[in-house]
Scaffold this motif. Sequence first.
Motif, PDB file in Angstrom:
ATOM      1  N   ARG A  88       0.845  -1.210   0.000  1.00 53.79           N
ATOM      2  CA  ARG A  88       0.000   0.000   0.000  1.00 53.79           C
ATOM      3  C   ARG A  88       0.871   1.247   0.000  1.00 53.79           C
ATOM      4  N   THR A 126       9.192  -3.278   1.949  1.00 51.25           N
ATOM      5  CA  THR A 126       8.363  -4.364   1.437  1.00 51.25           C
ATOM      6  C   THR A 126       8.230  -5.476   2.470  1.00 51.25           C
ATOM      7  N   TRP A 141      19.312   2.270  -0.914  1.00 49.70           N
ATOM      8  CA  TRP A 141      19.251   2.492  -2.354  1.00 49.70           C
ATOM      9  C   TRP A 141      19.390   3.969  -2.696  1.00 49.70           C
ATOM     10  N   TYR A 187      23.387   1.470  -2.791  1.00 48.86           N
ATOM     11  CA  TYR A 187      23.759   0.180  -2.190  1.00 48.86           C
ATOM     12  C   TYR A 187      22.757  -0.915  -2.555  1.00 48.86           C
TER      13      TYR A 187
HETATM   14  P1  NAP Z   1      15.053  -2.621   0.479  1.00 49.75           P
HETATM   15  O1  NAP Z   1      14.641  -1.464   1.255  1.00 49.75           O
HETATM   16  O2  NAP Z   1      16.274  -2.512  -0.351  1.00 49.75           O
HETATM   17  O3  NAP Z   1      15.192  -3.827   1.500  1.00 49.75           O
HETATM   18  C1  NAP Z   1      15.713  -5.053   1.108  1.00 49.75           C
HETATM   19  C2  NAP Z   1      15.868  -5.922   2.345  1.00 49.75           C
HETATM   20  O4  NAP Z   1      16.334  -7.196   1.945  1.00 49.75           O
HETATM   21  C3  NAP Z   1      16.889  -5.381   3.331  1.00 49.75           C
HETATM   22  O5  NAP Z   1      16.455  -5.680   4.619  1.00 49.75           O
HETATM   23  C4  NAP Z   1      18.141  -6.167   2.969  1.00 49.75           C
HETATM   24  O6  NAP Z   1      19.076  -6.299   4.013  1.00 49.75           O
HETATM   25  C5  NAP Z   1      17.528  -7.501   2.657  1.00 49.75           C
HETATM   26  N1  NAP Z   1      18.375  -8.298   1.792  1.00 49.75           N
HETATM   27  C6  NAP Z   1      18.751  -8.013   0.531  1.00 49.75           C
HETATM   28  N2  NAP Z   1      19.534  -8.989   0.053  1.00 49.75           N
HETATM   29  C7  NAP Z   1      19.664  -9.903   1.018  1.00 49.75           C
HETATM   30  C8  NAP Z   1      20.352 -11.110   1.121  1.00 49.75           C
HETATM   31  N3  NAP Z   1      21.076 -11.570   0.094  1.00 49.75           N
HETATM   32  N4  NAP Z   1      20.274 -11.810   2.280  1.00 49.75           N
HETATM   33  C9  NAP Z   1      19.540 -11.320   3.288  1.00 49.75           C
HETATM   34  N5  NAP Z   1      18.861 -10.176   3.271  1.00 49.75           N
HETATM   35  C10 NAP Z   1      18.932  -9.467   2.141  1.00 49.75           C
HETATM   36  O7  NAP Z   1      13.900  -3.105  -0.531  1.00 49.75           O
HETATM   37  P2  NAP Z   1      12.323  -2.975  -0.375  1.00 49.75           P
HETATM   38  O8  NAP Z   1      11.903  -3.336   0.994  1.00 49.75           O
HETATM   39  O9  NAP Z   1      11.718  -3.686  -1.501  1.00 49.75           O
HETATM   40  O10 NAP Z   1      12.054  -1.448  -0.526  1.00 49.75           O
HETATM   41  C11 NAP Z   1      12.649  -0.701  -1.581  1.00 49.75           C
HETATM   42  C12 NAP Z   1      11.936   0.616  -1.719  1.00 49.75           C
HETATM   43  O11 NAP Z   1      10.694   0.405  -2.378  1.00 49.75           O
HETATM   44  C13 NAP Z   1      11.562   1.297  -0.433  1.00 49.75           C
HETATM   45  O12 NAP Z   1      12.625   1.965   0.175  1.00 49.75           O
HETATM   46  C14 NAP Z   1      10.492   2.222  -0.907  1.00 49.75           C
HETATM   47  O13 NAP Z   1      10.998   3.375  -1.486  1.00 49.75           O
HETATM   48  C15 NAP Z   1       9.785   1.380  -1.950  1.00 49.75           C
HETATM   49  N6  NAP Z   1       8.619   0.758  -1.328  1.00 49.75           N
HETATM   50  C16 NAP Z   1       7.570   1.570  -1.070  1.00 49.75           C
HETATM   51  C17 NAP Z   1       6.468   1.089  -0.440  1.00 49.75           C
HETATM   52  C18 NAP Z   1       5.357   2.053  -0.135  1.00 49.75           C
HETATM   53  O14 NAP Z   1       5.253   3.098  -0.660  1.00 49.75           O
HETATM   54  N7  NAP Z   1       4.526   1.747   0.761  1.00 49.75           N
HETATM   55  C19 NAP Z   1       6.403  -0.235  -0.072  1.00 49.75           C
HETATM   56  C20 NAP Z   1       7.480  -1.054  -0.380  1.00 49.75           C
HETATM   57  C21 NAP Z   1       8.590  -0.541  -1.012  1.00 49.75           C
HETATM   58  P3  NAP Z   1      20.354  -5.311   4.070  1.00 49.75           P
HETATM   59  O15 NAP Z   1      19.793  -3.988   4.440  1.00 49.75           O
HETATM   60  O16 NAP Z   1      21.221  -5.905   5.077  1.00 49.75           O
HETATM   61  O17 NAP Z   1      20.964  -5.298   2.699  1.00 49.75           O
END
Ligand code: NAP
Length: 562
Positions: free
Chosen positions: A56, A189, A494, A498
């Motif tokens: 959402r 997410t 990001w 990173y």
């Molecule tokens: P993210 O913020 O990059 O989080 C990825 C997660 O996966 C981190 O906890 C990361 O840990 C972990 N991870 C990645 N590779 C891994 C591995 N090989 N082994 C273990 N853990 C690993 O990605 P995201 O949660 O998809 O969100 C990305 C962006 O999408 C958000 O910042 C936001 O801007 C957007 N988003 C928006 C909404 C919304 O508007 N409501 C919702 C979802 C996403 P590390 O930190 O240790 O690398």
Amino acid sequence: MIDNTKSHYEVIVIGAGVAGIYQIKLLADLGVDATVLDAAGDLGGTWYRNRYPGARFDSESYTYGYSFSKELLNEWHWKERFSSQPENLRYLNTVADKFDLRKYMQFNCKVEAAHFDEANDLWHLKIADGRELTSRFVVMAVGLLSIPTPPRLKGMEKFKGHSFHTFYWPQEPVEMAGKKVAVIGTGATGIQVIAEIADKVGDLTVFQRRPNWSAPLNNGPISDADMADIRSRYDEIFATCARTPGGFEHEPDRRGFYEVTREERVALWDRLYDSPGFAIWLRNFREIFTDEKANAEFSEYIADRIRRRVKDQAVAEKLIPRDHGFGVQRVPMETRYFEVYNRDNVHLVDISETPIVEVTETGLRTTERDYDFDIIVYATGFDAITGAFDRIDIQGVGGAKLRDNWNDGPSTFLGMLVHGFPNFLMPSGPQSGSASTNYPRGIETGVNWCTKLLEYMWEHGYTRAEPRLEAQQQWADHVKQMYSAMLMRKAKSWFTGYNSNVPGHEHGKIRYFVYNGGTPKYVGQINEVAANRYEGIVFTSGSTPVHRQDRETSSIAEKIPR
Ligand code: NAP
């Protein structure tokens, strides 16, 4: 109906998400010969793909919708303050249908290559279905977070159960009742999906490498009366978004952090913790973004909130980030996320202590033990900002590859144009205003600006526009400078490029991905460039450089390529 045999357009828009839909709306209004290509099976971009439970907005719904049509604003009723994915996809479909935009869109249309033909000022596009298309202009509406990055784990292909990245959550319902589910990743997410499925699965194991700071979303329904009030205030709401740094309704508290007492600070934080959305982040004292001490005091306040919500204090401590302060990475908003860890069927595995070694046929193996699962969910993020550009073979003047030019990070003019890549427009590109702000507000600004640039070119008979290298360098320096005051420049996020799953993007090298100067500053600068007859951009006509003032103008209506 789209004509599949047609091979030339004046404008090709790549991407039918929030940006692409608005871009084609403006081009259609002008009567321009244009099409939209999208690799997906239908429109919606991020809201077409991310169907995971709990997906959402973190933006107030009514600040996320398009502002361009009073009629649309008056017709659409947002049902929740932070609307969910199915509703958001319905909204985008409603917009496309209302303005009859589908007829310009081609789906299952993956663009593999885009090469600039210098002799003719044309882009040549290669589509995965074998077609070759040409266009004078390419508009990249490819999304900032549209390339999912699963982890690089040994044995992933061996798993006999069901596994997927959240971006590819299946369209058909996933049966989760009674199932043993793993979620890897605790970003925005992961936090949404974990909170949503915890009470629907048999057993949930969360594999957390680094915790994120997170605070309550405080969502709620929007009644008919609320919606009527919102409709009456839309002008005011959008005006507020335009003057705030983040493009939200949230305005920072302009009192100095150190000018008020500790009690006053805590009183503000108590209020913000119970307020909806990003208030806790963006209505806060500005020092939390720039001052280590102020940030540490506020982070400790949030840490205490986590301790109060999680019963097992050993688990609570694991959920508190130690390597960064609150708000220096994008803050995920949550709904009863921390309480999930009070449930008997939910387990937290700290993989910074016991890393995952491999995926097995039946689950996951860490350095400590084996776990069996029916479903593994990879909530591991995206190859952000430049990922979608890198996946297309984009070649500009002299065959230069954009992917190579951006290897160490993007360099752009205003986040919307690139030297050496003429007629290549990015309304929400790297280093533009939309990446770090309320996305659709930034998108409208970018699409409007790009469309005005196109109109200017058609009006003057120009066939080619390219920013000067010096202008681009100045913008890149400015973008870099905007990072220098921010604590986020040090974050593994990001926003700084990173991603442990993308070779070369592991921590250690900052990529200046987003514009941190805030909405008003960004809009002021791009408008000034336009007002100065697009200073910094070289225009050419039929391969002949033309001085801007030299060209005769006549009615644009006669000059639009239809
Ligand atoms: P993210 O913020 O990059 O989080 C990825 C997660 O996966 C981190 O906890 C990361 O840990 C972990 N991870 C990645 N590779 C891994 C591995 N090989 N082994 C273990 N853990 C690993 O990605 P995201 O949660 O998809 O969100 C990305 C962006 O999408 C958000 O910042 C936001 O801007 C957007 N988003 C928006 C909404 C919304 O508007 N409501 C919702 C979802 C996403 P590390 O930190 O240790 O690398």
